[in-house]
Design a protein around this motif. Sequence first.
Motif, PDB file in Angstrom:
ATOM      1  N   MET A  13       0.850  -1.204   0.000  1.00  0.00           N
ATOM      2  CA  MET A  13       0.000   0.000   0.000  1.00  0.00           C
ATOM      3  C   MET A  13       0.881   1.248   0.000  1.00  0.00           C
ATOM      4  SD  MET A  13      -3.073  -1.022  -0.112  1.00  0.00           S
ATOM      5  CE  MET A  13      -4.010   0.416   0.388  1.00  0.00           C
ATOM      6  N   PRO A  14       0.310   2.429  -0.345  1.00  0.00           N
ATOM      7  CA  PRO A  14       1.084   3.652  -0.295  1.00  0.00           C
ATOM      8  C   PRO A  14       1.712   3.858   1.075  1.00  0.00           C
ATOM      9  CG  PRO A  14      -1.009   4.018  -1.381  1.00  0.00           C
ATOM     10  CD  PRO A  14      -1.048   2.631  -0.818  1.00  0.00           C
ATOM     11  N   ARG A  15       2.857   4.465   1.114  1.00  0.00           N
ATOM     12  CA  ARG A  15       3.593   4.615   2.357  1.00  0.00           C
ATOM     13  C   ARG A  15       2.897   5.521   3.339  1.00  0.00           C
ATOM     14  NH1 ARG A  15       9.453   6.417   1.555  1.00  0.00           N
ATOM     15  NH2 ARG A  15       9.511   5.828   3.729  1.00  0.00           N
ATOM     16  N   ASN A  16       2.221   6.572   2.851  1.00  0.00           N
ATOM     17  CA  ASN A  16       1.652   7.559   3.755  1.00  0.00           C
ATOM     18  C   ASN A  16       0.427   8.199   3.102  1.00  0.00           C
ATOM     19  OD1 ASN A  16       1.042   9.739   5.389  1.00  0.00           O
ATOM     20  ND2 ASN A  16       3.168  10.327   5.718  1.00  0.00           N
ATOM     21  N   GLU A  17      -0.756   7.886   3.610  1.00  0.00           N
ATOM     22  CA  GLU A  17      -1.988   8.379   3.000  1.00  0.00           C
ATOM     23  C   GLU A  17      -2.137   9.888   3.129  1.00  0.00           C
ATOM     24  OE1 GLU A  17      -4.014   7.037   1.111  1.00  0.00           O
ATOM     25  OE2 GLU A  17      -3.853   4.881   1.364  1.00  0.00           O
ATOM     26  N   SER A  18      -1.372  10.521   4.035  1.00  0.00           N
ATOM     27  CA  SER A  18      -1.467  11.965   4.195  1.00  0.00           C
ATOM     28  C   SER A  18      -0.336  12.697   3.483  1.00  0.00           C
ATOM     29  CB  SER A  18      -1.454  12.331   5.687  1.00  0.00           C
ATOM     30  OG  SER A  18      -0.218  11.952   6.285  1.00  0.00           O
ATOM     31  N   ALA A  19       0.495  11.992   2.753  1.00  0.00           N
ATOM     32  CA  ALA A  19       1.632  12.605   2.077  1.00  0.00           C
ATOM     33  C   ALA A  19       1.159  13.590   1.020  1.00  0.00           C
ATOM     34  CB  ALA A  19       2.512  11.538   1.438  1.00  0.00           C
ATOM     35  N   SER A  20       1.963  14.624   0.798  1.00  0.00           N
ATOM     36  CA  SER A  20       1.598  15.636  -0.194  1.00  0.00           C
ATOM     37  C   SER A  20       1.952  15.204  -1.608  1.00  0.00           C
ATOM     38  CB  SER A  20       2.299  16.961   0.130  1.00  0.00           C
ATOM     39  OG  SER A  20       3.713  16.796   0.135  1.00  0.00           O
ATOM     40  N   THR A  21       2.881  14.278  -1.768  1.00  0.00           N
ATOM     41  CA  THR A  21       3.256  13.786  -3.085  1.00  0.00           C
ATOM     42  C   THR A  21       2.291  12.692  -3.519  1.00  0.00           C
ATOM     43  OG1 THR A  21       5.597  14.314  -2.788  1.00  0.00           O
ATOM     44  CG2 THR A  21       5.062  12.635  -4.425  1.00  0.00           C
ATOM     45  N   VAL A  22       1.690  12.882  -4.678  1.00  0.00           N
ATOM     46  CA  VAL A  22       0.666  11.961  -5.174  1.00  0.00           C
ATOM     47  C   VAL A  22       1.116  11.361  -6.502  1.00  0.00           C
ATOM     48  CG1 VAL A  22      -1.750  11.709  -5.881  1.00  0.00           C
ATOM     49  CG2 VAL A  22      -1.125  13.371  -4.099  1.00  0.00           C
ATOM     50  N   ILE A  23       0.927  10.058  -6.657  1.00  0.00           N
ATOM     51  CA  ILE A  23       1.148   9.367  -7.915  1.00  0.00           C
ATOM     52  C   ILE A  23      -0.154   8.692  -8.299  1.00  0.00           C
ATOM     53  CG2 ILE A  23       2.550   7.669  -9.158  1.00  0.00           C
ATOM     54  CD1 ILE A  23       4.407   7.673  -6.679  1.00  0.00           C
ATOM     55  N   THR A  24      -0.496   8.729  -9.567  1.00  0.00           N
ATOM     56  CA  THR A  24      -1.645   7.951 -10.014  1.00  0.00           C
ATOM     57  C   THR A  24      -1.177   6.581 -10.502  1.00  0.00           C
ATOM     58  OG1 THR A  24      -1.573   8.824 -12.276  1.00  0.00           O
ATOM     59  CG2 THR A  24      -2.943   9.999 -10.680  1.00  0.00           C
ATOM     60  N   ALA A  25      -2.033   5.600 -10.296  1.00  0.00           N
ATOM     61  CA  ALA A  25      -1.751   4.219 -10.697  1.00  0.00           C
ATOM     62  C   ALA A  25      -3.084   3.539 -10.957  1.00  0.00           C
ATOM     63  CB  ALA A  25      -0.972   3.494  -9.609  1.00  0.00           C
TER      64      ALA A  25
END
Length: 224
Positions: free
Chosen positions: A1-13
């Motif tokens: 899963m994504p490392r941090n759901e509140s992170a400001s860096t977003v990647i689409t997949a």
Amino acid sequence: MPRNESASTVITAYADVPQPVRGQVRDLRIRWALEEIGRDYRIDLLDVFSPRPDSYREWQPFGQVPAFDDGEQRLFESGAILLYLGEQDERLLPADPATRWQAIAWLFAGLNSIEPFVAQIGMLDIFQSGKAWAAEARPSALKLVKSRLSSTEKALGEREWLAGAFSLADILLVTVLRILDHTDILESFPVLAAYKARGESRPAFRRALSEQLESYASPATSGE
């Protein structure tokens, strides 16, 4: 899963893809780069079969993945995103000008001189399998890809990585070579096979791959 759901860096997949190409979708490249530099990120999952809204195509004109947003830049195309991240961290792109430009040159070579030929094999074998024209086209496609791999192997020689220390060029090329995992083509190129294995043995790659594969069990989170 994504490392941090509140992170400001977003990647689409993609939330899911056909089994033969799992672990090969290009968002893996960006996940891997971010894992190498320890930057938190989160994933916006898209349904691969759903039309993209205009708002997404304003971000990614072709409706593909990955698209990237860190609050400073909204980017598309995996090579451009890797280069952007490399500009921010020497672990991805060397500071020394000569080595730096070698890494950039290999980034473009991977995208333009190697990946199209490798991807053609994947397209013929996986997405066009069973069609007469695909079987007829494969020998010439195989000849071309072997020629490109031969040139790449010769250029790599005895070096561990393409441009000095591990860089974004290696992220790109290792993920390109993975497109051939359904074949035995790399058995004829032991130097490249060993190089690919070195890349895949890196902890950051293993984390990125694991997170990508885990995301395929998740529902799409957004169509934006």
